[in-house]
Motif scaffolding. Structure first.
Motif, PDB file in Angstrom:
ATOM      1  N   LYS A  36      -5.423   2.251   4.537  1.00 32.88           N
ATOM      2  CA  LYS A  36      -5.574   2.724   5.878  1.00 32.88           C
ATOM      3  C   LYS A  36      -6.189   1.806   6.700  1.00 32.88           C
ATOM      4  O   LYS A  36      -6.560   2.007   8.355  1.00 32.88           O
ATOM      5  N   LYS A  37      -8.265   1.970   6.030  1.00 39.85           N
ATOM      6  CA  LYS A  37      -9.228   1.280   6.587  1.00 39.85           C
ATOM      7  C   LYS A  37      -8.672  -0.100   6.971  1.00 39.85           C
ATOM      8  O   LYS A  37      -8.964  -0.704   7.958  1.00 39.85           O
ATOM      9  N   LEU A  38      -7.555  -0.800   6.517  1.00 40.99           N
ATOM     10  CA  LEU A  38      -7.468  -2.247   6.500  1.00 40.99           C
ATOM     11  C   LEU A  38      -6.146  -1.721   7.388  1.00 40.99           C
ATOM     12  O   LEU A  38      -6.390  -2.625   8.153  1.00 40.99           O
ATOM     13  N   GLY A  39      -5.387  -1.047   8.144  1.00 41.78           N
ATOM     14  CA  GLY A  39      -4.571  -0.816   9.128  1.00 41.78           C
ATOM     15  C   GLY A  39      -5.920  -1.046  10.282  1.00 41.78           C
ATOM     16  O   GLY A  39      -5.368  -1.508  11.099  1.00 41.78           O
ATOM     17  N   LYS A  40      -6.486  -0.138  10.777  1.00 38.57           N
ATOM     18  CA  LYS A  40      -7.723   0.027  11.563  1.00 38.57           C
ATOM     19  C   LYS A  40      -8.235  -1.313  11.867  1.00 38.57           C
ATOM     20  O   LYS A  40      -8.107  -1.932  13.212  1.00 38.57           O
ATOM     21  N   HIS A  41      -8.595  -2.565  10.857  1.00 39.25           N
ATOM     22  CA  HIS A  41      -9.014  -3.466  11.174  1.00 39.25           C
ATOM     23  C   HIS A  41      -7.860  -4.181  11.919  1.00 39.25           C
ATOM     24  O   HIS A  41      -7.652  -4.497  12.872  1.00 39.25           O
ATOM     25  N   ILE A  42      -6.641  -4.252  11.489  1.00 39.96           N
ATOM     26  CA  ILE A  42      -5.305  -5.369  12.107  1.00 39.96           C
ATOM     27  C   ILE A  42      -5.088  -4.258  13.299  1.00 39.96           C
ATOM     28  O   ILE A  42      -4.540  -4.926  14.137  1.00 39.96           O
ATOM     29  N   GLN A  43      -4.973  -3.267  13.587  1.00 42.17           N
ATOM     30  CA  GLN A  43      -4.819  -2.239  14.858  1.00 42.17           C
ATOM     31  C   GLN A  43      -6.014  -3.082  15.766  1.00 42.17           C
ATOM     32  O   GLN A  43      -5.744  -3.060  17.208  1.00 42.17           O
ATOM     33  N   ASP A  44      -6.888  -3.398  15.499  1.00 46.67           N
ATOM     34  CA  ASP A  44      -8.496  -4.084  16.295  1.00 46.67           C
ATOM     35  C   ASP A  44      -9.105  -5.247  16.311  1.00 46.67           C
ATOM     36  O   ASP A  44      -9.525  -5.460  16.898  1.00 46.67           O
ATOM     37  N   ARG A  45      -7.268  -6.353  15.953  1.00 47.21           N
ATOM     38  CA  ARG A  45      -7.006  -7.230  15.887  1.00 47.21           C
ATOM     39  C   ARG A  45      -7.552  -8.526  17.019  1.00 47.21           C
ATOM     40  O   ARG A  45      -6.814  -7.580  18.280  1.00 47.21           O
ATOM     41  N   LYS A  46      -7.842  -9.474  17.055  1.00 49.20           N
ATOM     42  CA  LYS A  46      -8.553 -10.297  17.961  1.00 49.20           C
ATOM     43  C   LYS A  46      -7.687 -12.057  18.678  1.00 49.20           C
ATOM     44  O   LYS A  46      -7.432 -12.108  18.728  1.00 49.20           O
ATOM     45  N   HIS A  47      -7.356 -12.044  17.191  1.00 50.09           N
ATOM     46  CA  HIS A  47      -6.661 -12.857  16.910  1.00 50.09           C
ATOM     47  C   HIS A  47      -4.873 -13.084  15.866  1.00 50.09           C
ATOM     48  O   HIS A  47      -4.888 -11.892  15.383  1.00 50.09           O
ATOM     49  N   PRO A  48      -3.961 -13.687  16.305  1.00 52.31           N
ATOM     50  CA  PRO A  48      -3.233 -13.112  15.431  1.00 52.31           C
ATOM     51  C   PRO A  48      -3.677 -13.273  13.807  1.00 52.31           C
ATOM     52  O   PRO A  48      -4.070 -13.783  13.322  1.00 52.31           O
ATOM     53  N   THR A  49      -2.549 -11.961  12.839  1.00 50.28           N
ATOM     54  CA  THR A  49      -3.158 -11.762  11.512  1.00 50.28           C
ATOM     55  C   THR A  49      -2.483 -12.347  10.438  1.00 50.28           C
ATOM     56  O   THR A  49      -0.926 -11.897  10.383  1.00 50.28           O
ATOM     57  N   ILE A  50      -2.834 -12.104   9.669  1.00 50.64           N
ATOM     58  CA  ILE A  50      -2.376 -12.958   8.549  1.00 50.64           C
ATOM     59  C   ILE A  50      -2.655 -11.697   7.419  1.00 50.64           C
ATOM     60  O   ILE A  50      -3.225 -11.804   6.522  1.00 50.64           O
ATOM     61  N   VAL A  51      -1.784 -11.078   6.711  1.00 53.72           N
ATOM     62  CA  VAL A  51      -2.549 -10.055   5.037  1.00 53.72           C
ATOM     63  C   VAL A  51      -1.701 -10.352   3.712  1.00 53.72           C
ATOM     64  O   VAL A  51      -0.614 -10.203   4.010  1.00 53.72           O
ATOM     65  N   ALA A  52      -2.325 -10.560   2.946  1.00 52.85           N
ATOM     66  CA  ALA A  52      -1.394 -11.294   2.176  1.00 52.85           C
ATOM     67  C   ALA A  52      -2.713 -10.459   0.546  1.00 52.85           C
ATOM     68  O   ALA A  52      -3.590  -9.975   0.610  1.00 52.85           O
ATOM     69  N   GLY A  53      -1.527 -10.528  -1.088  1.00 55.05           N
ATOM     70  CA  GLY A  53      -2.168 -10.161  -1.739  1.00 55.05           C
ATOM     71  C   GLY A  53      -1.445  -9.575  -2.858  1.00 55.05           C
ATOM     72  O   GLY A  53      -0.288  -9.255  -2.701  1.00 55.05           O
ATOM     73  N   ASP A  54      -2.188  -9.039  -3.767  1.00 52.82           N
ATOM     74  CA  ASP A  54      -1.027  -7.778  -4.562  1.00 52.82           C
ATOM     75  C   ASP A  54      -1.032  -6.197  -4.309  1.00 52.82           C
ATOM     76  O   ASP A  54      -2.187  -6.578  -4.668  1.00 52.82           O
ATOM     77  N   LEU A  55      -0.465  -5.961  -3.775  1.00 48.89           N
ATOM     78  CA  LEU A  55      -0.459  -4.449  -3.165  1.00 48.89           C
ATOM     79  C   LEU A  55      -0.537  -3.157  -4.514  1.00 48.89           C
ATOM     80  O   LEU A  55      -0.189  -2.273  -3.667  1.00 48.89           O
ATOM     81  N   ASN A  56       0.335  -3.800  -5.401  1.00 49.06           N
ATOM     82  CA  ASN A  56       0.580  -3.062  -6.447  1.00 49.06           C
ATOM     83  C   ASN A  56       1.475  -1.942  -5.934  1.00 49.06           C
ATOM     84  O   ASN A  56       1.423  -0.782  -6.175  1.00 49.06           O
ATOM     85  N   ASP A  57       2.401  -2.269  -5.109  1.00 51.35           N
ATOM     86  CA  ASP A  57       3.126  -1.783  -4.915  1.00 51.35           C
ATOM     87  C   ASP A  57       3.934  -2.310  -3.851  1.00 51.35           C
ATOM     88  O   ASP A  57       4.507  -3.309  -3.529  1.00 51.35           O
ATOM     89  N   VAL A  58       5.676  -1.577  -3.949  1.00 54.87           N
ATOM     90  CA  VAL A  58       6.927  -2.168  -3.547  1.00 54.87           C
ATOM     91  C   VAL A  58       7.041  -2.320  -2.089  1.00 54.87           C
ATOM     92  O   VAL A  58       6.361  -1.761  -1.138  1.00 54.87           O
ATOM     93  N   VAL A  59       7.718  -3.626  -1.474  1.00 54.76           N
ATOM     94  CA  VAL A  59       7.489  -3.214   0.325  1.00 54.76           C
ATOM     95  C   VAL A  59       8.399  -2.394   0.466  1.00 54.76           C
ATOM     96  O   VAL A  59       7.802  -2.085   1.445  1.00 54.76           O
ATOM     97  N   TRP A  60       9.274  -1.650  -0.194  1.00 56.93           N
ATOM     98  CA  TRP A  60      10.437  -0.765   0.424  1.00 56.93           C
ATOM     99  C   TRP A  60       9.861   0.563   0.537  1.00 56.93           C
ATOM    100  O   TRP A  60      10.124   1.460   0.674  1.00 56.93           O
ATOM    101  N   SER A  61       7.869   1.017   0.356  1.00 58.90           N
ATOM    102  CA  SER A  61       7.490   2.050   0.263  1.00 58.90           C
ATOM    103  C   SER A  61       6.627   2.787   0.973  1.00 58.90           C
ATOM    104  O   SER A  61       7.033   2.061   2.148  1.00 58.90           O
TER     105      SER A  61
END
Length: 296
Positions: free
Chosen positions: A200-225
């Motif tokens: 949720k905190k990450l999402g807030k940063h992205i909603q306020d983004r100023k540039h094209p954005t990439i999110v990468a990492g091991d999210l410890n969750d499946v993509v269809w979650s």
């Protein structure tokens, strides 16, 4: 956790239905109920899984030639597994792919020392190592104008937020994270509500983004979650896998228990040149390799 085995449940249900049809010809109420239950399971799991097949359109369009190297970047993301003490397979992949960015997770001081040789070709870097399997290091050939180490929910679980300048001087934002898994493991940070809060905190940063954005990492969750729901980034972040395949990155140690846990999400400005699951590196995760370009 029920989201994890959807691939396995789909395959098992489909195989069981085929067995029923081939070997049990006699109709009975029990067979009808079992057949109906299996069919419902296939439909439910298929609803989630179909997005990661070629039966649906891609979310992130493919890059079209001619390519402009000045607005492109490539990246390897790898959960190296802290107990893995064989660094050479990862180094071989880095040498083969020659990416612009390298994100390594589960790095302790031993891994940090071994990866330090990369600074010769990757002069921009950030390291945050620890002993609880949540260390992270980022190496870049491209200038990191700004990089913050943040702790979205736990002082032992770092995340990186950085601004990167491409060769055409375009700035992009990169968020690297490795939130806690949806279950508790001994001697690791307590995960109670942390993955949800971190996202949720990450999402807030992205909603306020100023540039094209990439999110990468091991999210410890499946993509269809529930990534969209947790980050509130529906129609903001897009999944490279949609319409292309599962690219299961975990587990490299058990072919029957594989899920897509290592992710790359991008905003609408990006196009995809290449997405690959790379070979084993001694970890329980396969590395993921991506080539991205800003749309022309």
């Amino acid at each position: 956790m029920l989201d994890f085995p959807r691939i396995q449940l789909f395959i098992i249900s489909l195989a069981t239905i085929l067995i029923l049809l081939i070997f049990i010809r006699k109709r009975s109420w029990f067979k009808n109920i079992l057949f109906s239950g299996l069919l419902i399971g296939i439909l439910i799991n298929g609803y989630f899984l179909i997005n990661y097949t070629h039966l649906v359109p891609v979310e992130v369009p493919s890059a079209e030639a001619p390519f402009n190297p000045s607005n492109e970047l490539s990246m390897i993301i790898a959960n190296v597994k802290m107990s893995n003490k064989n660094v050479q397979p990862l180094m071989d992949l880095i040498s083969e792919k020659n990416p612009d960015l390298i994100l390594a997770m589960e790095t302790d001081q031993w891994w940090s020392n071994k990866l330090n040789v990369l600074t010769a070709n990757y002069p921009y870097f950030q390291q945050s190592t620890n002993k609880v399997a949540y260390g992270m290091v980022l190496y870049s050939k491209l200038p990191l104008n700004m990089i913050d180490v943040t702790y979205l929910n736990n002082k032992k679980v770092p995340s990186f937020e950085s601004t990167i300048t491409l060769k055409n001087n375009q700035e992009i934002s990169l968020h690297c994270l490795h939130p806690v898994p949806p279950t508790h493991y001994k001697d690791l940070p307590d995960n109670a509500n942390q993955d949800e809060n971190a996202m949720k905190k990450l999402g807030k940063h992205i909603q306020d983004r100023k540039h094209p954005t990439i999110v990468a990492g091991d999210l410890n969750d499946v993509v269809w979650s529930y990534v969209d729901e947790l980050t509130n980034t529906k129609n903001i972040l897009f999944d490279l896998r949609v319409g292309r395949g599962f690219f299961n990155s975990f587990s490299a140690e058990n072919m029957f228990m594989r899920w897509p846990l290592d992710h790359v999400f991008v905003t609408e400005e990006f196009r995809l040149k290449k997405l690959e699951r790379l070979s084993k590196i001694g970890s329980d995760h396969f590395p993921i390799y991506v080539e991205l370009a800003l749309k022309n």
